[in-house]
Scaffold this active site. Structure first.
Site, short mmCIF file in Angstrom:
data_model
loop_
_atom_site.label_atom_id
_atom_site.label_comp_id
_atom_site.label_asym_id
_atom_site.label_seq_id
_atom_site.Cartn_x
_atom_site.Cartn_y
_atom_site.Cartn_z
N LYS A 248 52.68 58.50 49.25
CA LYS A 248 51.63 58.21 50.21
C LYS A 248 52.04 58.53 51.64
O LYS A 248 51.22 58.56 52.54
CB LYS A 248 51.28 56.71 50.17
CG LYS A 248 50.89 56.18 48.83
CD LYS A 248 50.73 54.64 48.95
CE LYS A 248 50.98 54.01 47.62
NZ LYS A 248 51.05 52.54 47.74
N GLY A 249 53.33 58.78 51.82
CA GLY A 249 53.86 58.99 53.17
C GLY A 249 53.20 60.12 53.95
O GLY A 249 53.16 60.10 55.18
N ASP B 135 65.11 63.96 53.02
CA ASP B 135 66.45 63.38 53.12
C ASP B 135 67.39 64.24 52.27
O ASP B 135 67.97 65.22 52.76
CB ASP B 135 66.38 61.92 52.65
CG ASP B 135 67.70 61.18 52.83
OD1 ASP B 135 68.66 61.78 53.34
OD2 ASP B 135 67.78 59.99 52.46
N ASP C 14 56.94 54.00 55.55
CA ASP C 14 56.88 52.58 55.20
C ASP C 14 58.24 52.01 54.85
O ASP C 14 59.18 52.72 54.51
CB ASP C 14 55.97 52.38 53.99
CG ASP C 14 56.65 52.85 52.69
OD1 ASP C 14 57.09 54.01 52.65
OD2 ASP C 14 56.75 52.04 51.74
N PHE D 74 66.81 53.64 58.99
CA PHE D 74 65.54 53.93 58.31
C PHE D 74 64.44 53.99 59.35
O PHE D 74 64.45 53.26 60.33
CB PHE D 74 65.28 52.79 57.33
CG PHE D 74 64.42 53.16 56.17
CD1 PHE D 74 64.91 53.95 55.13
CD2 PHE D 74 63.12 52.67 56.08
CE1 PHE D 74 64.12 54.26 54.04
CE2 PHE D 74 62.31 52.98 54.99
CZ PHE D 74 62.81 53.78 53.97
N VAL D 75 63.47 54.88 59.17
CA VAL D 75 62.36 54.95 60.13
C VAL D 75 61.06 54.45 59.49
O VAL D 75 60.85 54.61 58.29
CB VAL D 75 62.16 56.38 60.68
CG1 VAL D 75 63.41 56.86 61.41
CG2 VAL D 75 61.75 57.37 59.61
N GLU E 137 55.22 66.81 53.35
CA GLU E 137 56.06 65.64 53.07
C GLU E 137 56.30 64.89 54.39
O GLU E 137 56.29 65.50 55.47
CB GLU E 137 57.38 66.12 52.44
CG GLU E 137 58.45 65.08 52.23
CD GLU E 137 58.11 64.00 51.21
OE1 GLU E 137 57.06 63.36 51.37
OE2 GLU E 137 58.91 63.76 50.29
N ARG F 119 53.06 51.36 57.85
CA ARG F 119 52.49 52.71 57.87
C ARG F 119 51.49 52.88 59.01
O ARG F 119 51.24 53.98 59.48
CB ARG F 119 51.78 53.02 56.55
CG ARG F 119 52.68 53.14 55.34
CD ARG F 119 51.90 53.77 54.19
NE ARG F 119 52.48 53.51 52.89
CZ ARG F 119 53.43 54.25 52.32
NH1 ARG F 119 53.91 55.30 52.95
NH2 ARG F 119 53.90 53.95 51.12
#
Ligand code: IMP
Ligand code: MG
Length: 174
Positions: free
Chosen positions: A37-38, A96, A152, A145-146, A92, A158
């Site tokens: 869902k990103g 990573d 999310d 982490f972002v 995307e 989000r």
């Protein structure tokens, strides 16, 4: 949380990416394939700035065994239409290890896509990454982490209009 990219920075960079992509694919019909869902927020902002012939579709990928480092991926939702002979641009949120995008790229090529390139809002440029995206919004080489602008942490954050770096205390409370 620390602000990493402001709204203005993000929108400026997306406009630049859209201009480049519109130029590179001039005269071609392109299928933007979002990895849910990103991708949702980034993809919609990118889409409305693209000039030319662009269609959209989505798929969902998940890792086997939550939280494991196995890197075993599976498709949860397939695209709604065939990708055969299509010029695909995978959308995307963040690359990573690159395993997710490479997995999807291989799948779509197997299903007959003509070409599959990748656009990502953030590339962590991890040394061992297995795929180098063609279009990158921001290069981010730090550890935290972002979240925000589609990114999310356990489905939260989000909706933030900017991108933030998490701090240790955010991880404790979420
Ligand atoms: P990869 O397969 O190792 O390239 O991992 C990419 C996926 O991990 C992305 O689709 C994101 O869902 C998730 N991810 C990796 N880093 C972050 C982050 O800092 N914030 C949010 N999601 C992340
Ligand atoms: Mg993702």
């Amino acid at each position: 949380m620390n602000l990493l990219y402001s709204s203005t920075q993000i929108h400026t960079r997306i406009a630049e990416l859209a201009e480049q992509i519109s130029k590179d694919y001039q005269g071609q019909s392109v299928l933007l394939m979002g990895v849910l869902k990103g991708c949702t927020i980034f993809m919609s902002h990118l889409l409305v700035q693209l000039k030319g012939d662009f269609e959209i579709d989505f798929l969902t990928v998940s890792s086997y065994g939550a939280g494991t480092e196995s890197g075993e991926l599976q498709i949860k939702t397939l695209p709604s239409r065939s990708v055969e002979a299509k010029t695909v641009l995978l959308v995307e949120d963040i690359v990573d290890s690159g395993k997710t995008v490479r997995f999807v790229q291989e799948l779509l090529l197997k299903q007959g896509a003509k070409s599959v390139e990748v656009v990502t809002l953030i590339d962590k440029e991890t040394e061992s990454n297995v795929l180098v995206p063609k279009y990158v919004g921001f290069t981010y080489k730090e550890a935290p982490f972002v979240v925000g602008f589609g990114f999310d942490l356990n489905e939260k954050f989000r909706n933030l209009p900017e991108v933030y770096q998490l701090e240790a205390e955010d991880l404790k409370s979420n």
